[in-house]
Write a protein that holds these residues in place. Structure first.
Motif, PDB file in Angstrom:
ATOM      1  N   LEU A 144       7.308  49.574   9.487  1.00 23.22           N
ATOM      2  CA  LEU A 144       8.161  48.884  10.458  1.00 23.22           C
ATOM      3  C   LEU A 144       7.384  48.626  11.754  1.00 23.22           C
ATOM      4  O   LEU A 144       6.427  49.333  12.077  1.00 23.22           O
ATOM      5  CB  LEU A 144       9.407  49.729  10.761  1.00 23.22           C
ATOM      6  CG  LEU A 144      10.344  50.037   9.586  1.00 23.22           C
ATOM      7  CD1 LEU A 144      11.526  50.872  10.071  1.00 23.22           C
ATOM      8  CD2 LEU A 144      10.826  48.763   8.907  1.00 23.22           C
ATOM      9  N   ASP A 196      19.189  43.373   8.294  1.00 23.64           N
ATOM     10  CA  ASP A 196      19.125  43.599   9.741  1.00 23.64           C
ATOM     11  C   ASP A 196      19.650  45.004  10.034  1.00 23.64           C
ATOM     12  O   ASP A 196      20.301  45.640   9.204  1.00 23.64           O
ATOM     13  CB  ASP A 196      19.913  42.537  10.490  1.00 23.64           C
ATOM     14  CG  ASP A 196      21.373  42.485  10.074  1.00 23.64           C
ATOM     15  OD1 ASP A 196      22.038  43.533  10.082  1.00 23.64           O
ATOM     16  OD2 ASP A 196      21.829  41.390   9.709  1.00 23.64           O
ATOM     17  N   VAL A 197      19.387  45.485  11.216  1.00 24.93           N
ATOM     18  CA  VAL A 197      19.694  46.872  11.546  1.00 24.93           C
ATOM     19  C   VAL A 197      21.192  47.151  11.452  1.00 24.93           C
ATOM     20  O   VAL A 197      21.627  48.193  10.935  1.00 24.93           O
ATOM     21  CB  VAL A 197      19.163  47.213  12.957  1.00 24.93           C
ATOM     22  CG1 VAL A 197      19.559  48.634  13.350  1.00 24.93           C
ATOM     23  CG2 VAL A 197      17.654  47.056  13.015  1.00 24.93           C
ATOM     24  N   GLU A 249       9.436  48.021  17.485  1.00 30.84           N
ATOM     25  CA  GLU A 249      10.815  47.712  17.867  1.00 30.84           C
ATOM     26  C   GLU A 249      11.801  48.122  16.781  1.00 30.84           C
ATOM     27  O   GLU A 249      12.859  48.711  17.064  1.00 30.84           O
ATOM     28  CB  GLU A 249      10.923  46.216  18.158  1.00 30.84           C
ATOM     29  CG  GLU A 249      12.296  45.789  18.656  1.00 30.84           C
ATOM     30  CD  GLU A 249      12.367  44.294  18.944  1.00 30.84           C
ATOM     31  OE1 GLU A 249      13.466  43.796  19.258  1.00 30.84           O
ATOM     32  OE2 GLU A 249      11.306  43.629  18.848  1.00 30.84           O
ATOM     33  N   GLU A 250      11.478  47.804  15.518  1.00 31.94           N
ATOM     34  CA  GLU A 250      12.361  48.183  14.407  1.00 31.94           C
ATOM     35  C   GLU A 250      12.448  49.696  14.259  1.00 31.94           C
ATOM     36  O   GLU A 250      13.530  50.250  14.006  1.00 31.94           O
ATOM     37  CB  GLU A 250      11.853  47.554  13.109  1.00 31.94           C
ATOM     38  CG  GLU A 250      12.003  46.037  13.048  1.00 31.94           C
ATOM     39  CD  GLU A 250      11.354  45.461  11.811  1.00 31.94           C
ATOM     40  OE1 GLU A 250      11.756  44.347  11.398  1.00 31.94           O
ATOM     41  OE2 GLU A 250      10.428  46.109  11.255  1.00 31.94           O
ATOM     42  N   VAL A 261      15.906  48.111   6.068  1.00 32.54           N
ATOM     43  CA  VAL A 261      15.338  47.138   7.006  1.00 32.54           C
ATOM     44  C   VAL A 261      14.072  46.513   6.435  1.00 32.54           C
ATOM     45  O   VAL A 261      13.825  45.303   6.570  1.00 32.54           O
ATOM     46  CB  VAL A 261      15.050  47.820   8.363  1.00 32.54           C
ATOM     47  CG1 VAL A 261      14.272  46.875   9.284  1.00 32.54           C
ATOM     48  CG2 VAL A 261      16.348  48.249   9.029  1.00 32.54           C
ATOM     49  N   GLN A 262      13.272  47.301   5.766  1.00 36.88           N
ATOM     50  CA  GLN A 262      12.038  46.792   5.162  1.00 36.88           C
ATOM     51  C   GLN A 262      12.345  45.772   4.070  1.00 36.88           C
ATOM     52  O   GLN A 262      11.577  44.823   3.853  1.00 36.88           O
ATOM     53  CB  GLN A 262      11.228  47.961   4.587  1.00 36.88           C
ATOM     54  CG  GLN A 262       9.889  47.547   4.014  1.00 36.88           C
ATOM     55  CD  GLN A 262       9.169  48.711   3.358  1.00 36.88           C
ATOM     56  OE1 GLN A 262       9.589  49.850   3.484  1.00 36.88           O
ATOM     57  NE2 GLN A 262       8.095  48.416   2.665  1.00 36.88           N
TER      58      GLN A 262
END
Length: 288
Positions: free
Chosen positions: A130, A171-172, A133-134, A166-167
């Protein structure tokens, strides 16, 4: 003349005696030799029994070339089976002593095992792939989820689950919702009471305060009332046969493995023999 005839054929006394006896053997004095060995003959009963044995199915011997003479079929089958077993043992012993056979077998097996061995899969932490930010967002949401649902996965496991989603392109926000629903269904996870109806499992663990106790409507019910937390409240029923500890109003309790029930569109929980009641605020005796 007479002398010539006499000398032409000389016959011994023994031969003369043998001729006189009609071919019977004689001793040195010319007397016939009598054979004193008795001649045995089968009796009538023996001849009858021989005929019976010869005509019995188990006693009839096949005279073909493939059969063993003088034995019954059952005896021959045993003999043939034993001979076949001995031949098999001999063949195995001969093959086992071949030069280099064991070494060649090991080489073939080693080659086959090496060829069929799967390539080891690479195991990496999804958080490593990631962006900064992620990763920061994932760690923040993992902390929030762990505070909301306790008793299930650790914070590190929650973060890995989020990072994996997320990978894969989630989206979060969507990853947080999916992970939160999965965590609520984990056995032992303490579910907020307001979320009990939506949890896709038949048993849940809740923690809250006993708000109200009612008079049971049946002798088969031990206790009935309401348990509440910051998210909401839900009716609970404790059956007499469950053998649970009696609770009082105002106590903070944790109901583990409470069964979900539905009646007229409303969800409630019931404490059965598989359930367990815990008191989180009670101090341990060794800490007093």
């Amino acid at each position: 003349m007479s002398s010539n005839n006499a000398s032409g054929k000389v016959v011994s006394v023994d031969e003369q005696a043998f001729e006189k006896a009609g071919g019977q053997a004689v001793d040195e004095d010319g007397f016939p030799v009598v054979d004193e060995t008795p001649e045995f003959e089968a009796a009538v009963e023996q001849e009858t029994q021989a005929k019976v044995d010869a005509n019995h199915p188990d006693g009839i011997a096949d005279t073909s070339e493939d059969r063993i003479h003088g034995v019954t079929l059952e005896q021959e089958e045993r003999i043939r089976a034993r001979e076949a077993e001995l031949e098999r043992i001999s063949a195995q012993a001969e093959l086992g002593t071949q030069d280099g056979r064991e070494q060649r077998t090991r080489e073939v097996v080693s080659e086959q095992c090496g060829r069929d061995e799967p390539t080891p899969t690479e195991r990496t932490d999804p958080r490593e792939k990631l962006t900064q930010e992620e990763l920061a967002a994932v760690n923040e949401q993992a902390m929030r989820i762990s505070d909301e649902v306790k008793g299930g996965w650790s914070r590190a496991v929650v973060a890995k689950q989020l990072a994996e989603k997320v990978q894969r392109g989630r989206d979060v926000t969507k990853a947080v919702l999916e992970t939160l629903e999965e965590l609520k269904a984990v056995p032992g996870a303490i579910v907020p009471i307001a979320d009990v109806p939506d949890v896709p499992v038949g048993e849940v663990t809740v923690e809250g305060t006993i708000e109200t106790l009612w008079e049971p409507s049946s002798t088969s019910i031990q206790q009935v009332g309401l348990i509440a937390d910051d998210s909401g409240k839900i009716k609970f029923t404790c059956w007499e046969k469950s053998g649970q500890t009696v609770v009082r109003e105002g106590q903070t309790v944790r109901f583990r493995a409470a069964a979900k029930n539905w009646y007229e569109g409303r969800c409630s929980i019931a404490l059965t023999g598989w359930s367990r009641i815990e008191f989180p605020e009670r101090g341990r005796w060794w800490e007093e």
